[in-house]
Write a protein that holds these residues in place. Sequence first.
Motif, short mmCIF file in Angstrom:
data_model
loop_
_atom_site.label_atom_id
_atom_site.label_comp_id
_atom_site.label_asym_id
_atom_site.label_seq_id
_atom_site.Cartn_x
_atom_site.Cartn_y
_atom_site.Cartn_z
N ALA A 130 0.81 -1.21 0.00
CA ALA A 130 0.00 0.00 0.00
C ALA A 130 0.85 1.27 0.00
O ALA A 130 0.36 2.36 -0.35
CB ALA A 130 -0.93 0.01 1.21
N LYS A 131 2.13 1.16 0.39
CA LYS A 131 3.00 2.34 0.42
C LYS A 131 3.60 2.65 -0.94
O LYS A 131 3.67 3.81 -1.37
CB LYS A 131 4.11 2.15 1.45
N THR A 132 4.03 1.61 -1.64
CA THR A 132 4.69 1.81 -2.94
C THR A 132 3.79 1.47 -4.11
O THR A 132 4.14 1.76 -5.25
CB THR A 132 5.95 0.95 -3.02
N ALA A 133 2.65 0.82 -3.84
CA ALA A 133 1.70 0.35 -4.87
C ALA A 133 2.29 -0.74 -5.75
O ALA A 133 1.80 -1.00 -6.84
CB ALA A 133 1.21 1.52 -5.73
N ALA A 134 3.34 -1.39 -5.27
CA ALA A 134 4.00 -2.44 -6.05
C ALA A 134 3.30 -3.78 -5.86
O ALA A 134 2.79 -4.10 -4.78
CB ALA A 134 5.46 -2.56 -5.64
N LEU A 135 3.30 -4.58 -6.92
CA LEU A 135 2.78 -5.93 -6.89
C LEU A 135 3.93 -6.92 -6.87
O LEU A 135 4.90 -6.77 -7.63
CB LEU A 135 1.89 -6.20 -8.11
N THR A 136 3.84 -7.95 -6.00
CA THR A 136 4.86 -8.98 -5.91
C THR A 136 4.18 -10.34 -6.04
O THR A 136 3.24 -10.62 -5.30
CB THR A 136 5.60 -8.91 -4.57
#
Length: 344
Positions: A208-214
């Motif tokens: 939620a902080k970087t909006a990155a998907l892993t």
Amino acid sequence: QMSDSDLGEPDEDMYALEGMYMPNPGEYPPVKFPFDETNTTTSDLRGHKKRVQTIGWSPCGKKLATGGTEPVARVWDVEQGAGKGASSELAGHAAQIEQLRFEPVKGQSLVTVSADKTAKVWDVRSGKCTSTVTTQGELMNVAWSPDGRYFAVGNREDVISMIDTNTMKTVWEQKFKFEVNQMMWNQSGSEFFMATGEGKMERLSFDAKTAALTPLESHFAHNGGCYCVDISPNGEMFALGAADAIVSMWETKTHVCYDTVVRLDCPIRAVSYSFDNKYLAAASEDLFIDVADTKTGRCVAQIKTTEAMNSIAFSPKELVLAYAGDSVVHLWSAFSGINIEKKK
């Protein structure tokens, strides 16, 4: 050597299958579904000039947004699922609208994505566009995070972009190696689901902080490409629809497929859970929409249609299903049903 005449007259019993019983036409009564014309109604919303291919409900269930092959969306004032009320037109795109979604918290904003490479955010009350995000490719799909902070857009090159709604800027972007079809967050916003062209459901974690998907896990689900996915409102189940004409029903916690719906003959275009988690609707090019009980997989309704369906969506507040295949939007409303768990 015996001639044919020596065999005598043929015995008709020789040609009958022993023990086989052939009922007379009409001897068996038609299948009785818990929902039929005696306890459901269908109403129409007319206003689009061309084919509707995307439908979305506001979180309160009082408004319905629709879009399609014309470059305008419509927001309908739906009064308790009756289909009565006015609609407003949202005009501004230069090409057809591929998908739309309401902001999930208050529902006062709507995002539309188009083949014109833009995502537009609209103020639902005024009907005015408040923001336009321009991307590099023709957009096909969109999903909104449960807290309304981000929305994700996907294009025809399978690039997923995360848009921060505070700045309306792209804050994360990645091109995937597989065909990305429908996508959505889970209820908590911690995970992101993708239905892919490889017949898989990809599960990714969301920061939620970087909006990155892993990437977390890849589930092989179907022998054909997965076109659509939906998660039940309580978060305990999800469903996938695919090119193999099968709908698979899964437990979210265990990621076990516990049932399938195989009553449709054509690739599944859309699936949708009812607000109470009891029913799952599935649509395809077949001239009916299948509604299944989510516990047993049994059919509880077959909604007849006159054309292939492009989009379906259950209301988040009542047992009303919106669906469209041409320029007319239909609302199927169920008043009461039979508790099929008690039926013998």
